[in-house]
Design an enzyme around this catalytic site. Structure first.
Site, PDB file in Angstrom:
ATOM      1  N   TYR A 146      26.011  16.518  -5.777  1.00 54.02           N
ATOM      2  CA  TYR A 146      24.746  17.072  -5.958  1.00 54.02           C
ATOM      3  C   TYR A 146      24.222  16.975  -4.340  1.00 54.02           C
ATOM      4  O   TYR A 146      23.866  18.092  -3.725  1.00 54.02           O
ATOM      5  CB  TYR A 146      23.689  16.588  -6.960  1.00 54.02           C
ATOM      6  CG  TYR A 146      22.480  17.447  -7.067  1.00 54.02           C
ATOM      7  CD1 TYR A 146      22.291  18.522  -7.835  1.00 54.02           C
ATOM      8  CD2 TYR A 146      21.483  17.238  -6.060  1.00 54.02           C
ATOM      9  CE1 TYR A 146      21.452  19.398  -7.857  1.00 54.02           C
ATOM     10  CE2 TYR A 146      20.356  17.921  -6.113  1.00 54.02           C
ATOM     11  CZ  TYR A 146      20.366  19.163  -7.052  1.00 54.02           C
ATOM     12  OH  TYR A 146      19.043  19.800  -6.931  1.00 54.02           O
ATOM     13  N   ASP A 151      13.483  21.416 -12.615  1.00 51.00           N
ATOM     14  CA  ASP A 151      13.350  20.707 -13.797  1.00 51.00           C
ATOM     15  C   ASP A 151      11.822  20.179 -14.203  1.00 51.00           C
ATOM     16  O   ASP A 151      11.489  20.272 -15.289  1.00 51.00           O
ATOM     17  CB  ASP A 151      14.359  19.492 -13.771  1.00 51.00           C
ATOM     18  CG  ASP A 151      15.854  19.861 -13.379  1.00 51.00           C
ATOM     19  OD1 ASP A 151      15.790  21.214 -13.395  1.00 51.00           O
ATOM     20  OD2 ASP A 151      16.368  18.931 -13.162  1.00 51.00           O
ATOM     21  N   SER A 197      16.962  15.025 -18.735  1.00 48.47           N
ATOM     22  CA  SER A 197      16.120  13.802 -19.541  1.00 48.47           C
ATOM     23  C   SER A 197      15.623  13.029 -18.390  1.00 48.47           C
ATOM     24  O   SER A 197      14.326  12.498 -18.820  1.00 48.47           O
ATOM     25  CB  SER A 197      17.367  12.961 -20.237  1.00 48.47           C
ATOM     26  OG  SER A 197      18.332  12.520 -18.983  1.00 48.47           O
ATOM     27  N   ALA A 226      23.619  15.017 -19.529  1.00 53.06           N
ATOM     28  CA  ALA A 226      24.211  16.252 -19.673  1.00 53.06           C
ATOM     29  C   ALA A 226      23.718  17.566 -19.466  1.00 53.06           C
ATOM     30  O   ALA A 226      23.715  18.674 -19.844  1.00 53.06           O
ATOM     31  CB  ALA A 226      23.932  16.271 -21.428  1.00 53.06           C
ATOM     32  N   GLY A 227      22.726  17.213 -18.225  1.00 54.12           N
ATOM     33  CA  GLY A 227      22.180  18.604 -17.489  1.00 54.12           C
ATOM     34  C   GLY A 227      20.958  19.165 -18.283  1.00 54.12           C
ATOM     35  O   GLY A 227      20.725  20.319 -17.979  1.00 54.12           O
TER      36      GLY A 227
HETATM   37  C1  GLA Z   1      19.742  19.644 -11.412  1.00 53.16           C
HETATM   38  C2  GLA Z   1      18.373  19.445 -10.381  1.00 53.16           C
HETATM   39  C3  GLA Z   1      17.661  20.827 -10.375  1.00 53.16           C
HETATM   40  C4  GLA Z   1      18.400  22.050  -9.923  1.00 53.16           C
HETATM   41  C5  GLA Z   1      19.490  21.985 -10.987  1.00 53.16           C
HETATM   42  C6  GLA Z   1      20.594  22.982 -10.178  1.00 53.16           C
HETATM   43  O1  GLA Z   1      19.128  19.872 -12.472  1.00 53.16           O
HETATM   44  O2  GLA Z   1      17.650  18.351 -10.798  1.00 53.16           O
HETATM   45  O3  GLA Z   1      16.503  20.724  -9.497  1.00 53.16           O
HETATM   46  O4  GLA Z   1      18.815  21.803  -8.545  1.00 53.16           O
HETATM   47  O5  GLA Z   1      20.012  20.615 -10.696  1.00 53.16           O
HETATM   48  O6  GLA Z   1      20.110  24.273 -10.448  1.00 53.16           O
END
Ligand code: GLA
Length: 384
Positions: free
Chosen positions: A220, A170, A125, A121-122
């Site tokens: 991605y 992250d 996790s 879900a971004g």
């Molecule tokens: C994911 C990646 C991060 C970053 C974001 C987009 O969460 O793990 O490193 O690139 O996308 O900002």
């Protein structure tokens, strides 16, 4: 949660855990798809996350179990490992493999994980599990690894063991988060600053679109390559290391070097978003939430039109937010293609917001989103 995890650990391993640890997930307030382009991001740690109850064993076994998944994995302690399939335990296994490769010695471990971050879900996790594991092993075996190195090691595992070309944002956010602070991080130098994120009369709402990301990893990596290709073309005339070394004025006079409209859009997003992060920091320091909210909307627009990582679900959420009176800013957060959006909503309007957004979203998309108000919390820590 702590009690359940403790009881389950006792049931499954017939002993007490030596320690329990917690690592949060994160939201990124602004600065999306910037970390792998050497610019500035502004994430913060949230209150949802991952817990680990752990104890050493003397039978040279690595036992991975998780309350969220059925697999019970039992491996002999050996000098290195490679990834097996796509299951969750590859994240802690990758961390252990990296620590072993770096020359640290560990014993067998009995590990029980639990997480309440929605997966895919971004909300990071995977970074949460990675940093949780390295932090736990650091404490158990007194490895004395600084937190920033924990983040770097976890990123390396994500890049090399898991195979996603993510940046450092992250892992850094969940390792270094602080209560009621956003982290303004330069992803090139790793210089960072804690900025007060006092939302005052607003709450930070996290809205899960409940659209599962399926193609995320490949898309991605595609964006990652496109940025590399745009940079290569700009480097014909510009002496720069990364896209975020270029400011908007310089970009405007060199964009003709990118003879591909798609690559040009990608670069324009990155360079404008990096500038928005600087403006966002100024707004937060001036406690100007209205200006901050406008930058959130502008960021979403750019991610939608130029970087093309949004989607009809996230757009529906942000479109609703733009028309709702008590909402001053909203955007997708994280990699995109589904996952979550964040919004700043007037405290007194949050229940109306939730009801009306859910109705609107259900009509448009066919199923409900999840909305919750989030606190900004600390990074990884021992859970006493
Ligand atoms: C994911 C990646 C991060 C970053 C974001 C987009 O969460 O793990 O490193 O690139 O996308 O900002």
């Amino acid at each position: 949660m702590q009690i359940e995890l403790l009881k389950e650990f006792q049931n499954r391993f017939h002993k007490e855990p030596e320690n329990m640890f917690f690592c949060p997930g994160r939201v990124n307030l602004i600065g999306e798809h910037i970390d792998y382009n050497g610019g500035n991001v502004m994430p913060c740690a949230i209150s949802l996350g991952t817990w680990l109850a752990v104890s050493k064993n003397t039978d040279k076994k690595l036992r991975f179990q998780c309350l969220n998944f059925p697999e019970m994995v039992d491996l002999h302690l050996q000098s290195s490992y490679s990834r097996t399939g796509k299951e969750w335990f590859n994240y802690p296994l990758g961390i252990i493999n990296q620590l072993l490769e770096d020359g640290y010695s560990i014993s067998g471990l009995d590990m029980l994980f639990y997480g309440n971050l929605p997966i895919g879900a971004g909300l990071s996790s995977s970074a949460s599990v990675e940093v949780l594991t390295v932090f736990a092993l650091d404490q158990l075996f007194q490895l004395n690894i600084p937190r920033t190195d924990m983040a770097l090691l976890s990123k390396k595992v994500e890049n090399e063991f898991i195979g996603v070309n993510c940046g450092i944002m992250d892992q850094f956010a969940v390792a270094m988060g602080k209560k009621n602070r956003a982290i303004q991080l330069n992803c090139d130098s790793l210089n960072y600053d804690y900025i007060p994120f006092e939302t005052g009369e607003y709450v930070l709402a996290i809205i899960n679109s409940n659209k599962k990301r399926t193609l995320t990893d490949s898309k991605y990596n595609e964006r990652f390559s496109e940025c590399g290709a745009a940079l290569k073309l700009l480097k014909q005339e510009l002496k720069v290391q990364s896209l975020c070394d270029i400011n908007m004025i310089s970009f405007q006079s060199h964009r003709h070097l990118i003879n591909d409209p798609v690559l040009e859009k990608r670069a324009l997003h990155v360079i404008s978003e990096n500038e928005r992060v600087r403006e966002a920091a100024i707004s937060l320091k001036a406690e100007d939430m209205i200006a901050f909210g406008k930058l959130m909307f502008a960021s979403h627009q750019s991610l939608k039109e130029l970087y093309e990582v949004s989607g009809k679900e996230l757009d529906a959420i942000v479109n609703f937010c733009q028309t709702f009176n008590g909402c001053i800013g909203a955007r997708m957060t994280g990699a995109g293609f589904g996952g979550c959006a964040i919004a700043l909503v007037k405290k007194e309007s949050i229940s109306d917001f939730t009801i009306q957004l859910s109705d609107y979203y259900k009509k448009k998309i066919g199923y409900a989103p999840d909305v919750f108000a989030s606190e900004i919390g600390d990074g990884v820590k021992e859970w006493k």
